[in-house]
Design an enzyme around this catalytic site. Structure first.
Site, short mmCIF file in Angstrom:
data_model
loop_
_atom_site.label_atom_id
_atom_site.label_comp_id
_atom_site.label_asym_id
_atom_site.label_seq_id
_atom_site.Cartn_x
_atom_site.Cartn_y
_atom_site.Cartn_z
N CYS A 1 -78.02 1.45 -45.84
CA CYS A 1 -77.08 2.49 -45.39
C CYS A 1 -75.76 1.80 -45.06
CB CYS A 1 -77.59 3.21 -44.14
SG CYS A 1 -76.33 4.27 -43.41
N HIS B 1 -67.77 7.09 -28.66
CA HIS B 1 -67.30 5.74 -28.33
C HIS B 1 -66.72 5.70 -26.91
CE1 HIS B 1 -66.70 6.16 -32.81
NE2 HIS B 1 -67.64 5.26 -32.73
N CYS C 1 -74.44 2.46 -41.44
CA CYS C 1 -75.08 1.62 -40.41
C CYS C 1 -74.86 0.14 -40.71
CB CYS C 1 -76.59 1.83 -40.38
SG CYS C 1 -77.15 3.41 -39.81
N CYS D 1 -80.62 8.01 -44.79
CA CYS D 1 -80.48 7.36 -43.48
C CYS D 1 -80.87 8.35 -42.38
CB CYS D 1 -79.04 6.90 -43.26
SG CYS D 1 -78.75 6.36 -41.57
#
Ligand code: MSP
Length: 499
Positions: A126, A21, A129, A147
């Site tokens: 999923c 991130h 996600c 996934c």
């Protein structure tokens, strides 16, 4: 001078941010700071994506309410971003009411325009996600669907839902991806275009039954449903810039919007987002800047893979935000995944920040103090460095305007290496009056520091304070040449890491 709007994805606050991130956020911050530096009016936004099943479950697991979880975590995100000197102008949370209003408005508009209908859905989902996977998209482990990103089993879902008629936008999307240069690098546009050409564009479910996913924004025309978290989240880019509430602000910045995202969320930010915007009669973004992953032992770094590198550990190791930011931006790559190792990080930090930039700042500081009693004056810089300096300013601008931060940093390092070589050649410590040489070096450091500022604001500001100059637009006309430097301190900017 113009306006410039830049966004990061809004992150799921089910866990604190990690290096992945930080990679996106520091990049967006660097571009934002560069635009402020060259005089643009910048609006830089990041935030948290707080609704949906993922958050609902995370809170359940901890035995607290989702509100408690997201309140706590939003603060945590802000804290991490302050550690990394992220200069956002607004931190958006999807639980803010101004955001909810925009989501409800958008749902209503699309419903009234006949773009939303009710039907049943069945498919593999999923939760990490927050996305459905169709056959061919998921991988199989022991014959079960998994996934491809999180490598976790998918969940089977079957329910009544509301669909958004994405299929109506197929021709529009193909045209956009073929003819408009929004997605950058271009190869990502081709990837999505290829997918649409192969599979077509299908309607997407944009609601969840409340009994299953109650933590979300209520569907305005059916209180038994909440809005699908991705539909909710994407609209942050509009709500955060004043859409519906402050249209002056919106009109000022929206035409200049640059979305920064990782390639994992490319589909949502093209096929889904562009179609929503079209349906709302809002112009498409100016640029979608897509980058590849930081990986570790071949796997995308992330909570699910269990290979997370903590931001605080990096800050400890590389002194403060500057070391970490520099390393991330030096490696930043839009097209290629980058394998992260401590050895690689250490070597960039040591050879470029400590040995090249830090060393030059230190040597010049010491020499100016010793030989010139702290004051260096001059009229013009030695032509040996003047040309490379001018050339670097040109390459830097070109690279930054193409979002190639890594190329920009490499160019500055080349210049700084030349400046180190210049000292070795000229041997100012042996001269009676090395004013010309030291003035030349100070000017070179000044411009280099200014160019480095967007990537390493903390170290750049420290250097500027110690050597006595200001961080200002390096391209302003006429150039703000400085005739006199009063050096306050011979800084040790970066302590070398022993390897
Ligand atoms: N909440 C959604 C985004 C909604 S935006 C309208 C989401 N959140 S996330 O917390 O999973 O963050 C995803 C983003 O984090 C990626 O798109 C990428 O920018 C960044 N990264 C997370 N891990 C990463 C790496 N290992 N490498 C590079 N970037 C990574 O998706």
């Amino acid at each position: 001078m113009g306006s410039f709007y830049i966004t990061t994805p809004i992150y799921y606050p089910n866990a604190p941010p990690h290096i992945g991130h930080a990679y996106t956020t520091v990049f967006a911050d660097t571009i934002a700071r560069y635009h402020r530096l060259i005089g643009d009016e910048v609006f830089f936004m990041t935030g948290t994506d707080e609704h949906g099943l993922k958050l609902q479950r995370a809170a359940e697991k901890m035995g607290i309410s989702p509100e408690e979880l997201v309140d706590k975590m939003a603060e945590k995100y802000k804290w991490y971003w302050s550690l990394l000197d992220i200069s956002y102008d607004h931190f958006i949370r999807t639980t803010h009411d101004y955001h909810e209003r925009v989501v409800k408005y958008a749902m209503n508009k699309l419903y009234q325009d006949g773009l939303i209908y009710k039907a049943s859905y069945a498919g593999w989902y999923c939760v990490s996600c927050e996305k459905f996977y169709s056959p061919g998209e998921y991988i199989e482990v022991d014959g079960k669907p998994y996934c491809p990103i999180h490598r976790k089993p998918l969940e089977w879902l079957e329910e009544e839902t509301y669909y958004f008629k994405l299929s109506e936008f197929e021709d529009f999307m193909k045209d956009v991806l073929r003819n408009r240069r929004i997605v950058y690098p271009e190869s990502y546009a081709q990837e999505i275009l290829g997918k649409i050409e192969k599979d077509g564009l299908h309607d997407v479910s944009i609601a969840r039954p409340k009994e299953r996913v109650w933590w979300g924004i209520e569907v305005p025309f059916d209180p038994d449903y909440t809005v699908y978290v991705w539909f909710d989240a994407l609209l942050n880019y509009l709500s955060g810039i004043g859409y519906l509430e402050d249209m002056d602000k919106f009109h000022k910045y929206w035409p200049e919007v640059h979305h920064v995202i990782g390639k994992d969320i490319l589909w949502f930010h093209t096929a889904v987002w562009f179609s929503i915007l079209k349906a709302l009669d809002v112009p498409l973004p100016k640029k979608l800047l897509v980058h590849a992953f930081l990986i570790n032992r071949g796997l995308k770094i992330g909570k699910s893979a269990g290979n997370v590198i903590a931001i605080e550990d990096l800050i400890d190791r590389y002194q403060d935000s500057s070391g970490v930011r520099y390393i991330l931006m030096r490696l930043f790559n839009m097209a290629k995944d980058i394998e992260v190792t401590t050895e690689l990080f250490d070597s960039i930090y040591n050879s470029e920040l400590a040995d090249t930039y830090g060393n030059l700042v230190r040597r010049v500081g010491v020499l100016v103090k010793k030989k010139l009693e702290g004051t260096a004056e001059g009229e013009e810089i030695d032509e040996e460095l003047e040309k490379p300096l001018r050339e670097t300013l040109r390459i830097y601008r070109e690279a930054m305007d193409e979002y190639d931060v890594s190329k920009a940093l490499t160019a500055i390092m080349d210049l700084l290496r030349r400046a180190n070589a210049y000292i070795n050649e000229k041997r100012p410590w042996e001269k009676q009056d090395p004013s010309k040489e030291l003035y030349t070096l100070l000017e070179t450091i000044k411009y280099s520091t200014i160019m480095l500022y967007p990537a390493i604001p903390r170290a750049a500001q420290k250097t500027a304070d110690a050597l006595g100059y200001k961080i200002t637009n390096p391209y302003q006309e006429p150039p703000s040449t400085q005739k006199k430097y009063e050096v306050k301190q011979a800084l040790i900017l970066f302590k070398k890491i022993k390897v």
